[in-house]
Scaffold this active site. Structure first.
Site, PDB file in Angstrom:
ATOM      1  N   ASP A  14      14.254 -17.230 -14.512  1.00  0.00           N
ATOM      2  CA  ASP A  14      16.028 -17.491 -14.403  1.00  0.00           C
ATOM      3  C   ASP A  14      16.111 -16.026 -16.123  1.00  0.00           C
ATOM      4  O   ASP A  14      15.002 -17.364 -17.203  1.00  0.00           O
ATOM      5  CB  ASP A  14      16.265 -17.977 -14.168  1.00  0.00           C
ATOM      6  N   GLY A  15      16.863 -15.474 -16.085  1.00  0.00           N
ATOM      7  CA  GLY A  15      17.386 -15.710 -17.904  1.00  0.00           C
ATOM      8  C   GLY A  15      17.107 -14.674 -18.693  1.00  0.00           C
ATOM      9  O   GLY A  15      17.697 -13.634 -19.862  1.00  0.00           O
ATOM     10  N   ASN A  16      16.311 -14.079 -17.702  1.00  0.00           N
ATOM     11  CA  ASN A  16      15.536 -12.522 -18.425  1.00  0.00           C
ATOM     12  C   ASN A  16      17.373 -11.486 -18.850  1.00  0.00           C
ATOM     13  O   ASN A  16      17.328 -10.918 -20.245  1.00  0.00           O
ATOM     14  CB  ASN A  16      15.406 -11.300 -17.622  1.00  0.00           C
ATOM     15  N   HIS A  31      14.313  -7.979 -19.191  1.00  0.00           N
ATOM     16  CA  HIS A  31      13.051  -7.654 -18.225  1.00  0.00           C
ATOM     17  C   HIS A  31      11.789  -7.408 -18.930  1.00  0.00           C
ATOM     18  O   HIS A  31      10.317  -8.056 -18.248  1.00  0.00           O
ATOM     19  CB  HIS A  31      13.352  -6.451 -16.970  1.00  0.00           C
ATOM     20  N   GLU A  61      18.867 -10.830  -2.123  1.00  0.00           N
ATOM     21  CA  GLU A  61      20.288 -10.562  -3.006  1.00  0.00           C
ATOM     22  C   GLU A  61      19.780  -9.269  -4.537  1.00  0.00           C
ATOM     23  O   GLU A  61      20.928  -9.283  -4.633  1.00  0.00           O
ATOM     24  CB  GLU A  61      20.493 -12.120  -3.520  1.00  0.00           C
ATOM     25  N   ASN A  62      18.571  -9.427  -5.211  1.00  0.00           N
ATOM     26  CA  ASN A  62      18.961  -8.936  -5.925  1.00  0.00           C
ATOM     27  C   ASN A  62      18.753  -7.282  -5.881  1.00  0.00           C
ATOM     28  O   ASN A  62      19.424  -6.587  -6.704  1.00  0.00           O
ATOM     29  CB  ASN A  62      17.674  -9.033  -7.228  1.00  0.00           C
ATOM     30  N   TRP A  63      18.670  -6.744  -4.964  1.00  0.00           N
ATOM     31  CA  TRP A  63      19.094  -5.359  -4.259  1.00  0.00           C
ATOM     32  C   TRP A  63      20.433  -4.492  -4.219  1.00  0.00           C
ATOM     33  O   TRP A  63      21.086  -3.456  -4.374  1.00  0.00           O
ATOM     34  CB  TRP A  63      18.731  -5.145  -2.525  1.00  0.00           C
ATOM     35  N   ARG A  65      22.022  -5.664  -7.255  1.00  0.00           N
ATOM     36  CA  ARG A  65      22.464  -5.394  -8.527  1.00  0.00           C
ATOM     37  C   ARG A  65      22.706  -3.473  -8.525  1.00  0.00           C
ATOM     38  O   ARG A  65      22.258  -3.074  -7.369  1.00  0.00           O
ATOM     39  CB  ARG A  65      21.099  -5.749  -9.086  1.00  0.00           C
ATOM     40  N   ARG A 175      12.140 -24.232 -12.916  1.00  0.00           N
ATOM     41  CA  ARG A 175      13.291 -22.829 -12.496  1.00  0.00           C
ATOM     42  C   ARG A 175      13.839 -23.543 -14.304  1.00  0.00           C
ATOM     43  O   ARG A 175      14.505 -23.922 -15.070  1.00  0.00           O
ATOM     44  CB  ARG A 175      14.801 -23.272 -11.812  1.00  0.00           C
ATOM     45  N   GLU A 194       7.721 -31.629  -6.645  1.00  0.00           N
ATOM     46  CA  GLU A 194       8.362 -31.953  -7.962  1.00  0.00           C
ATOM     47  C   GLU A 194       9.120 -30.801  -8.302  1.00  0.00           C
ATOM     48  O   GLU A 194       8.692 -29.787  -8.396  1.00  0.00           O
ATOM     49  CB  GLU A 194       7.401 -32.898  -8.416  1.00  0.00           C
TER      50      GLU A 194
END
Length: 226
Positions: A14-16, A31, A61-63, A65, A175, A194
Site C-alpha cells: 500500500d502507498g504507491n 505504480h 475493489e480496485n476495478w 478506480r 502491510r 503474525e
C-alpha cells in the site's frame, strides 16, 4: 539473520499513489516505482530463503478506480508477465489467485502460460493475488462445496476449495502505507498469522526494514491458541 524465519509471507503493498503525490508525480509513476520495489522484495525473499510470498497486487475493489489508472495497471501486469516469461527459468513457481475472468483475454492466457511453465521451478514461490477479495474467495468456495455436496464439511474441506488450497497459510502479514487493516486479504488464511504494519509507503520499503520485521517475528511466540 535469525534462522527462525517465516515460510510464507503475505504482503499488502500500500502507498504507491501517496508516494507519487509526495514526489509531485502521477499515480502511474507511483505504480511503476512500486513494481520496482516488488521485484526487489522478491530478491530479498529469495536471498533469505522465504519459501512463499503471497502478494496483494490488485483487489476486486480496485476495478472501481479511474479507467486511466486501471488501464495503466493492466499494462504493468503485461510487462510483469513478459518479464517473468523472459526469466522463467530463474524464478520459482508463479501462481495466480483471484477472479481472472475479469481480465482481458491476453492477460489470462499469459497467466495460464506462466503457471504451466513455472510449475516445477524451485526457489521462492510467488503467489499473485489479482482481482482478489477474501470474502469473494470464501463465497466462491462455499458455492463449490454446495455443488459437490461433500459428506462432511470440516476446516480441511473448506481449505481444499479456496484459491490457496495448494499454498498454505501465511505465517506473517506485512502491510505498508500506514493503514492498520487487512482490506479483505486472505481472511480465512490469516487466523494465526503474525501481523506487521509500517507507515513506510510501499515504494520506499527497504530490505533493512524487512529484515527488522523478520527479526521481530523470530522473537514472537506462536502458540496457535494453545
Amino acid at each position: 539473520m535469525n534462522k527462525n524465519i517465516p515460510k510464507c509471507i503475505g504482503i499488502i503493498m500500500d502507498g504507491n499513489r501517496r508516494f507519487a503525490k509526495s514526489k509531485g508525480e502521477t499515480p502511474s509513476w507511483g505504480h511503476k516505482e512500486g513494481y520496482k520495489t516488488f521485484k526487489n522484495f522478491l530478491e530479498w525473499s529469495k536471498d533469505l530463503k522465504i519459501e512463499t510470498v503471497i502478494a496483494y497486487c490488485f483487489s476486486s475493489e480496485n476495478w472501481k478506480r479511474s479507467e486511466k489508472e486501471v488501464a495503466f495497471i493492466l499494462s504493468l501486469f503485461r510487462l510483469a508477465l513478459s518479464e517473468i516469461q523472459n526469466k522463467k527459468n530463474d524464478v520459482g513457481e508463479v501462481i495466480f489467485i483471484g477472479e481472472r475472468k475479469h481480465f482481458p483475454k491476453d492477460i489470462v492466457e499469459k497467466m495460464e502460460k506462466t503457471e504451466k511453465e513455472t510449475k516445477n521451478n524451485k526457489g521462492t514461490h510467488v503467489v499473485l493475488a489479482l482481482s482478489y477479495g477474501g470474502r469473494n474467495e470464501i463465497k466462491r468456495a462455499v458455492e463449490k462445496i454446495v455443488k459437490d455436496s461433500p459428506k462432511e464439511i470440516s476446516e480441511e474441506t473448506i481449505n481444499k476449495y479456496l484459491d490457496t488450497k495448494d499454498i498454505g497459510d501465511p505465517d506473517m502479514i506485512i502491510r505498508t502505507g500506514g493503514e492498520i487493516r487487512l482490506s479483505n486479504f486472505l481472511l480465512w488464511q490469516i487466523a494465526y498469522s503474525e501481523l506487521f504494519f509500517t507507515k513506510t509507503l510501499w515504494p520506499a520499503f527497504t530490505r533493512e526494514e524487512f529484515e527488522s520485521m523478520l527479526e521481530e517475528y523470530a522473537k514472537r511466540k506462536r502458540n496457535f491458541g494453545v
